[in-house]
Write a protein that holds these residues in place. Sequence first.
Motif, mmCIF file in Angstrom:
data_model
loop_
_atom_site.group_PDB
_atom_site.id
_atom_site.type_symbol
_atom_site.label_atom_id
_atom_site.label_comp_id
_atom_site.label_asym_id
_atom_site.label_seq_id
_atom_site.Cartn_x
_atom_site.Cartn_y
_atom_site.Cartn_z
ATOM 1 N N ASN A 200 7.814 3.233 -11.393
ATOM 2 C CA ASN A 200 7.159 4.525 -11.568
ATOM 3 C C ASN A 200 5.732 4.345 -12.066
ATOM 4 O O ASN A 200 4.797 5.031 -11.616
ATOM 5 N N THR A 201 5.540 3.417 -12.995
ATOM 6 C CA THR A 201 4.188 3.151 -13.500
ATOM 7 C C THR A 201 3.313 2.571 -12.394
ATOM 8 O O THR A 201 2.135 2.938 -12.262
ATOM 9 N N VAL A 202 3.883 1.684 -11.590
ATOM 10 C CA VAL A 202 3.124 1.087 -10.478
ATOM 11 C C VAL A 202 2.672 2.165 -9.494
ATOM 12 O O VAL A 202 1.519 2.185 -9.060
ATOM 13 N N MET A 203 3.585 3.059 -9.165
ATOM 14 C CA MET A 203 3.238 4.125 -8.210
ATOM 15 C C MET A 203 2.162 5.047 -8.785
ATOM 16 O O MET A 203 1.249 5.476 -8.074
ATOM 17 N N LYS A 204 2.275 5.330 -10.070
ATOM 18 C CA LYS A 204 1.302 6.228 -10.712
ATOM 19 C C LYS A 204 -0.079 5.603 -10.750
ATOM 20 O O LYS A 204 -1.095 6.266 -10.510
ATOM 21 N N MET A 205 -0.158 4.300 -11.007
ATOM 22 C CA MET A 205 -1.448 3.624 -11.159
ATOM 23 C C MET A 205 -2.090 3.289 -9.818
ATOM 24 O O MET A 205 -3.311 3.239 -9.708
ATOM 25 N N THR A 206 -1.278 3.048 -8.764
ATOM 26 C CA THR A 206 -1.835 2.650 -7.465
ATOM 27 C C THR A 206 -1.907 3.794 -6.458
ATOM 28 O O THR A 206 -2.621 3.705 -5.456
ATOM 29 N N GLY A 207 -1.167 4.869 -6.728
ATOM 30 C CA GLY A 207 -1.140 5.962 -5.765
ATOM 31 C C GLY A 207 -0.203 5.717 -4.602
ATOM 32 O O GLY A 207 -0.155 6.502 -3.646
ATOM 33 N N LEU A 208 0.562 4.623 -4.651
ATOM 34 C CA LEU A 208 1.507 4.300 -3.593
ATOM 35 C C LEU A 208 2.796 5.092 -3.766
ATOM 36 O O LEU A 208 3.096 5.604 -4.841
ATOM 37 N N THR A 209 3.548 5.199 -2.674
ATOM 38 C CA THR A 209 4.817 5.912 -2.698
ATOM 39 C C THR A 209 5.971 4.919 -2.751
ATOM 40 O O THR A 209 5.788 3.707 -2.634
ATOM 41 N N GLU A 210 7.186 5.437 -2.903
ATOM 42 C CA GLU A 210 8.366 4.589 -2.911
ATOM 43 C C GLU A 210 8.509 3.844 -1.596
ATOM 44 O O GLU A 210 8.897 2.666 -1.550
ATOM 45 N N ASP A 211 8.181 4.544 -0.498
ATOM 46 C CA ASP A 211 8.239 3.894 0.824
ATOM 47 C C ASP A 211 7.234 2.763 0.911
ATOM 48 O O ASP A 211 7.496 1.721 1.540
ATOM 49 N N ASP A 212 6.040 2.965 0.314
ATOM 50 C CA ASP A 212 5.027 1.899 0.322
ATOM 51 C C ASP A 212 5.543 0.675 -0.434
ATOM 52 O O ASP A 212 5.400 -0.464 0.024
ATOM 53 N N LEU A 213 6.146 0.899 -1.586
ATOM 54 C CA LEU A 213 6.655 -0.217 -2.376
ATOM 55 C C LEU A 213 7.803 -0.938 -1.672
ATOM 56 O O LEU A 213 8.024 -2.127 -1.890
ATOM 57 N N ALA A 214 8.521 -0.181 -0.825
ATOM 58 C CA ALA A 214 9.642 -0.802 -0.105
ATOM 59 C C ALA A 214 9.155 -1.902 0.825
ATOM 60 O O ALA A 214 9.910 -2.834 1.147
ATOM 61 N N GLN A 215 7.899 -1.818 1.260
ATOM 62 C CA GLN A 215 7.343 -2.844 2.143
ATOM 63 C C GLN A 215 7.234 -4.210 1.446
ATOM 64 O O GLN A 215 7.253 -5.249 2.087
ATOM 65 N N ILE A 216 7.090 -4.178 0.136
ATOM 66 C CA ILE A 216 6.889 -5.406 -0.612
ATOM 67 C C ILE A 216 8.138 -6.274 -0.577
ATOM 68 O O ILE A 216 8.066 -7.493 -0.579
ATOM 69 N N ARG A 217 9.311 -5.649 -0.459
ATOM 70 C CA ARG A 217 10.560 -6.407 -0.494
ATOM 71 C C ARG A 217 10.849 -7.096 0.832
ATOM 72 O O ARG A 217 11.706 -7.963 0.909
ATOM 73 N N HIS A 218 10.114 -6.688 1.899
ATOM 74 C CA HIS A 218 10.415 -7.241 3.218
ATOM 75 C C HIS A 218 9.347 -8.245 3.625
ATOM 76 O O HIS A 218 8.214 -8.137 3.231
#
Length: 218
Positions: A200-218
């Motif tokens: 949640n902190t990462v999304m708030k600070m970067t403006g990314l969404t949950e879907d954006d963060l999902a890319q990091i795992r792949h």
Amino acid sequence: MAFRLIRYAVAAMQRHLEAGHKKLPLVIPVLFYTGKRSPYPYSTRWLDEFDDPALAGTLYSSAFPLVDVTVIPDDEIAGHRSMAALTLLQKHIHQRDLAELVERLAPILLAGYLSSSQVISLVHYILQAGETSDAEAFVRELAQRVPQHGDALMTIAQQLEQKGIEKGIEQGIQLGEQRGIEKGKLEVARTMLQNGIDRNTVMKMTGLTEDDLAQIRH
């Protein structure tokens, strides 16, 4: 003075419409006279300002004449001589595919009623007011059908082509920049997550969404 009063009344109506109202207000012009001649020696009926007040009264108290271009057959428009091309364009200006219009417009231009400068003005009218999906193709086709205006029309087509190239380059640059920014944000987010910062902190600070963060795992 009577005409000035009408102008003032119309100006008040215009302000009323600009304020968001849909209907015209009744505006009553009132003239306060303090001149030396008494009583006031002139008419306050604006129609009296015309040479023929009766004719003016008939005109301005009735529905105005209407020329509905949308219902005039194309064949009839073709007989309008110097006005035929403009009338035809006005009728079909909202047509997405103007390819069919070339068939009707070319014979009118070939008739020689218009000069090259007038033809260029017509084409610019299409480009500014029209909704055609491929203006460049339309102009090139018209240039082939109307050779006496071909050079002027091809110049316009080349200008449209150049604008299209420049727009494509600009969009490509913008897309590349945007992708670069997004890629940079993902790298920052990856580092933050690896260092134990909650999502949640990462999304708030970067403006990314949950879907954006999902890319990091792949």
